[in-house]
Design an enzyme around this catalytic site. Sequence first.
Site, mmCIF file in Angstrom:
data_model
loop_
_atom_site.group_PDB
_atom_site.id
_atom_site.type_symbol
_atom_site.label_atom_id
_atom_site.label_comp_id
_atom_site.label_asym_id
_atom_site.label_seq_id
_atom_site.Cartn_x
_atom_site.Cartn_y
_atom_site.Cartn_z
ATOM 1 N N ARG A 61 0.963 -1.299 -0.027
ATOM 2 C CA ARG A 61 0.069 0.122 0.066
ATOM 3 C C ARG A 61 0.880 1.150 0.043
ATOM 4 N NH1 ARG A 61 -4.414 0.342 4.613
ATOM 5 N NH2 ARG A 61 -2.682 1.012 5.960
ATOM 6 N N LYS A 162 -2.794 6.603 1.297
ATOM 7 C CA LYS A 162 -2.714 6.966 2.548
ATOM 8 C C LYS A 162 -1.734 7.937 2.597
ATOM 9 C CE LYS A 162 -2.463 4.812 7.042
ATOM 10 N NZ LYS A 162 -3.509 5.599 7.687
ATOM 11 N N GLU A 195 -16.374 5.268 4.976
ATOM 12 C CA GLU A 195 -15.719 4.815 6.020
ATOM 13 C C GLU A 195 -15.733 5.608 7.309
ATOM 14 O OE1 GLU A 195 -11.514 4.434 5.040
ATOM 15 O OE2 GLU A 195 -11.389 6.199 4.045
HETATM 16 N N1 PMP Z 1 -9.593 4.341 6.788
HETATM 17 C C1 PMP Z 1 -8.688 5.188 7.110
HETATM 18 C C2 PMP Z 1 -8.990 6.453 6.759
HETATM 19 C C3 PMP Z 1 -7.582 5.082 8.069
HETATM 20 O O1 PMP Z 1 -6.737 6.151 8.172
HETATM 21 C C4 PMP Z 1 -7.319 3.715 8.439
HETATM 22 C C5 PMP Z 1 -6.187 3.457 9.401
HETATM 23 N N2 PMP Z 1 -5.059 3.504 8.711
HETATM 24 C C6 PMP Z 1 -8.082 2.552 8.276
HETATM 25 C C7 PMP Z 1 -9.255 2.912 7.183
HETATM 26 C C8 PMP Z 1 -8.201 1.082 8.457
HETATM 27 O O2 PMP Z 1 -6.823 0.636 7.750
HETATM 28 P P1 PMP Z 1 -5.805 -0.470 8.429
HETATM 29 O O3 PMP Z 1 -6.780 -1.739 8.614
HETATM 30 O O4 PMP Z 1 -5.133 -0.968 7.274
HETATM 31 O O5 PMP Z 1 -5.313 0.089 9.561
#
Ligand code: PMP
Length: 300
Positions: A61, A162, A195
């Site tokens: 990622r 991200k 989300e």
């Molecule tokens: N959505 C957002 C906007 C986030 O910042 C995160 C945390 N990184 C997640 C979802 C969850 O992702 P992950 O399971 O990879 O931590």
Amino acid sequence: MSDNPYVKNKNLQIYLNGELVGLDEAKISVFDHGLLYGDGVFEGIRSYNGRVFELAAHMRRLYDGAKTIRLEIPLSAEQFKESIYQTLKANGLDAKDAYIRAVVTRGVGYLGLHPAKTVNPSVFIITDECELYPPELYETGMELVTVATIRNHPAALSPRVKSLNYLNNILAQIECVDAGCVEGIMLNHEGHVAECTGDNIFILRDGELQTPPTSAGILEGITRSVVIRLAKRRGIPVQEKQLLRYDLYASDECFLTGSAAEIAPIIKIDGRVIGTGKPGKITLELLEDFRAVTRDELQV
Ligand code: PMP
């Protein structure tokens, strides 16, 4: 020793551009475009008993996001992984649970937007003991609100990257705290559920697990994909589909997923009680499976 009031371990060693330095030496220039423009990418990762969880997926990622924003990471993914393990070791976290923050900034340039003159991206890695949501929240469940700030339009700045530009989520997080919640639901530009500010969302409806697709404009969470695999392993059907707030209110169970949160049960949304008002049965089973995976007792 550092007198930084925000960090408990004053002897923390930070990885910065190939070196391990003390807290007070870990500094970035005011001309770094990561700071000037939020130009960069990052990952929030967990390690359990010294083993970094889903490291390959986090690297993928990170590198995909960097490529999308035309940022060349000055390390190979293998070197990056080694640097993470090296930082954990330097902080005595090689047999403990920890949180890892890996950051790549565009680097030092001048004030113009274009990154052409920033030839040296910066890489830093912070590892520390993990701060979770309070354990009671996993027993009682959490309450969410829907916030007014919509998630970034995926054609403008894809939430799949991200990036260091988290203002969209920060504005939403401020609304959550104003409403007395620790998390909240962000809708996308079409009014569909996207989300939470730092977590993905799932519901259970008539025995089927449902979660918004990446096309809804979400970060493709790594915990989210582990949970999808765990559900399939249990024979629970999973569908990535567009969800409206109605679907959340009418769900039998609801939970959040994220590296820090793991799987957090939701019991109320915008004042509507979800299911029985207690963490759902399937939610708790998936949480148990998830914890078994982190302890290396189960493979998915
Ligand atoms: N959505 C957002 C906007 C986030 O910042 C995160 C945390 N990184 C997640 C979802 C969850 O992702 P992950 O399971 O990879 O931590």
